[in-house]
Design an enzyme around this catalytic site. Structure first.
Site: not given
Ligand SMILES: Cc1cc2nc3c(=O)[nH]c(=O)nc-3n(C[C@H](O)[C@H](O)[C@H](O)COP(=O)(O)OP(=O)(O)OC[C@H]3O[C@@H](n4cnc5c(N)ncnc54)[C@H](O)[C@@H]3O)c2cc1C
Length: 383
Positions: A364, A125, A243, A128
């Site tokens: 979450n 996938q 998902e 991100s």
């Molecule tokens: C083990 C693992 C496997 C993964 N596998 C995949 C994969 O296969 N393919 C893929 O595409 N992605 C994958 N991901 C990525 C995952 O989907 C993202 O890490 C996730 O969507 C969060 O995005 P970010 O890391 O950019 O954090 P950010 O979006 O920068 O968020 C940082 C923090 O801020 C909080 N936050 C952000 N916006 C808000 C809001 N509006 N209100 C309240 N809180 C907020 C978030 O909840 C988080 O706690 C994986 C992640 C992990 C840990």
């Protein structure tokens, strides 16, 4: 909620149980997040497929058995209870395939689904990006129109198992002038295409399959656009429902882990409540899933309630594993291969994976926003 199983359901469950008992490898396979483990798990996908157990709920023409949703849930319960290997094909089978069934062309379904079912193609996938995880509509990787197709450029990150996978599915900005959610298109692309670089990145457990993907003017033909051009957001939303909701984490996984926890319990009074809570949580999740299935069979969509499932299972997974770590003491930290490791070293791997649960599949915090706004009808977060 309908919890009555027909004679046919029970016969299917017996067939699955008997097959798993005879075929699940006696020793756990190496981690699917490593090169050797990935290959071993791909072979296991082929074994499952040859027996007709790789994608039981799919139509027969694509390698499935066309069983009902209820039978699929029973299959998953048996699968986890038998301690069968993790599914290296899960991103394709459980995320992309439902989207292909809903939005793909007949040609795409014929081309991709049978190879996914048999483990010949393992999918990653690629959603991100460094600046776009929670804010998925903020993606910047772009698609440029060229004769016969598109040129993709940009960077994707946190892509599970992309280091060893064959194909990826992802969103790209195809119209830079359109409103954020409107100018996106959903593409399928091979990870060995000219212009694609896959670079492994570290995960908490140090396994090398997690990766970032760089795309430098990668050509993708029109036939690998999934859904309509500019409709990528709508197509992607059907993937996220799968998902977070029904498919990625079927209750069987938690039931099996809760059962192992109960079996490990040594009478320690101070941990009794946590063991019992974990078992109740797994059982409650099972019932909630059957309730969802009953709703779906009656014609309702899964809906934003899938966000409640996501928060529930990810928190349950951590509580369950923390209870096991506290119960088993230092031995719980022994990994596969250590003769004294309880349950073949399943607990530390499970614990580290559980810690990621509140992050992947949409954090979450974001799920709580969805629950507040779309389930409870509270005012929208200022954007
Ligand atoms: C083990 C693992 C496997 C993964 N596998 C995949 C994969 O296969 N393919 C893929 O595409 N992605 C994958 N991901 C990525 C995952 O989907 C993202 O890490 C996730 O969507 C969060 O995005 P970010 O890391 O950019 O954090 P950010 O979006 O920068 O968020 C940082 C923090 O801020 C909080 N936050 C952000 N916006 C808000 C809001 N509006 N209100 C309240 N809180 C907020 C978030 O909840 C988080 O706690 C994986 C992640 C992990 C840990």
């Amino acid at each position: 909620m309908d919890l009555t199983f027909s004679a046919e359901d029970l016969a299917f469950r017996d067939e699955v149980r008997t097959w798993l008992r005879a075929n699940v490898p006696a020793e756990p396979l190496p981690s699917l997040e490593t090169e050797t483990g990935f290959a071993a798990h791909r072979q296991w996908e082929k074994t499952l497929h040859a027996a007709g157990f790789s994608v039981v709920s799919w139509p027969v023409e694509f390698g499935g058995r066309d069983v009902s949703l209820v039978q699929w849930l029973l299959f998953e319960e048996e699968y986890y209870a038998a301690g069968a290997p993790g599914r290296v094909g899960q991103n394709g089978i459980f995320l992309l395939a439902p989207t292909l069934f809903e939005h793909g062309t007949a040609e795409q379904r014929e081309r991709f689904l049978p190879r996914m079912a048999s483990g010949e193609d393992v999918w990653a996938q690629a959603w991100s990006e460094p600046e776009a995880g929670s804010d998925l509509a903020g993606i910047r990787s772009r698609a440029r129109r060229v004769p016969g197709g598109w040129r993709l450029s940009g960077q994707k990150t946190w892509s599970s198992r992309a280091a060893f996978a064959d194909w990826a599915f992802g969103l790209f900005r195809s119209d830079p002038d359109a409103e954020r959610h409107r100018g996106l298109t959903y593409f399928l692309f091979p990870l060995d295409a000219a212009g694609v670089t896959v670079r492994p990145i570290g995960r908490i457990d140090g396994k090398p399959a997690f990766a970032e993907i760089f795309l430098n003017d990668v050509f993708v033909p029109d036939s690998d656009v999934l859904g309509e051009v500019g409709e990528g957001w709508r197509v992607a939303m059907s993937t996220t429902g799968s998902e977070r909701g029904l498919s990625l984490r079927s209750p069987g996984r938690f039931l099996a882990a809760a059962q192992r926890l109960v079996e490990s319990w040594n009478g320690a009074a101070q941990l009794q409540d946590r063991v019992v809570d974990a078992w109740i949580g797994a059982s409650a999740y099972r019932l909630a899933t059957f309730e969802t299935v009953t709703k779906v069979l009656a014609g309702s969509p899964v809906g934003p309630e899938s966000s409640m499932n996501k928060v529930f299972w990810s928190e349950l997974d951590i509580a369950l594993h923390e209870a096991a770590m506290d119960l088993l003491g230092p031995d719980a930290e022994l990994t596969a291969g250590s003769p004294a490791a309880p349950d073949g070293g399943a607990w530390p791997d499970g614990y580290l994976f559980a810690l990621a649960g509140p992050i992947y599949a949409g954090t979450n915090e974001i799920q709580r926003n969805v629950i507040a706004e779309r389930v409870l009808g509270l005012p929208r977060e200022p954007r």
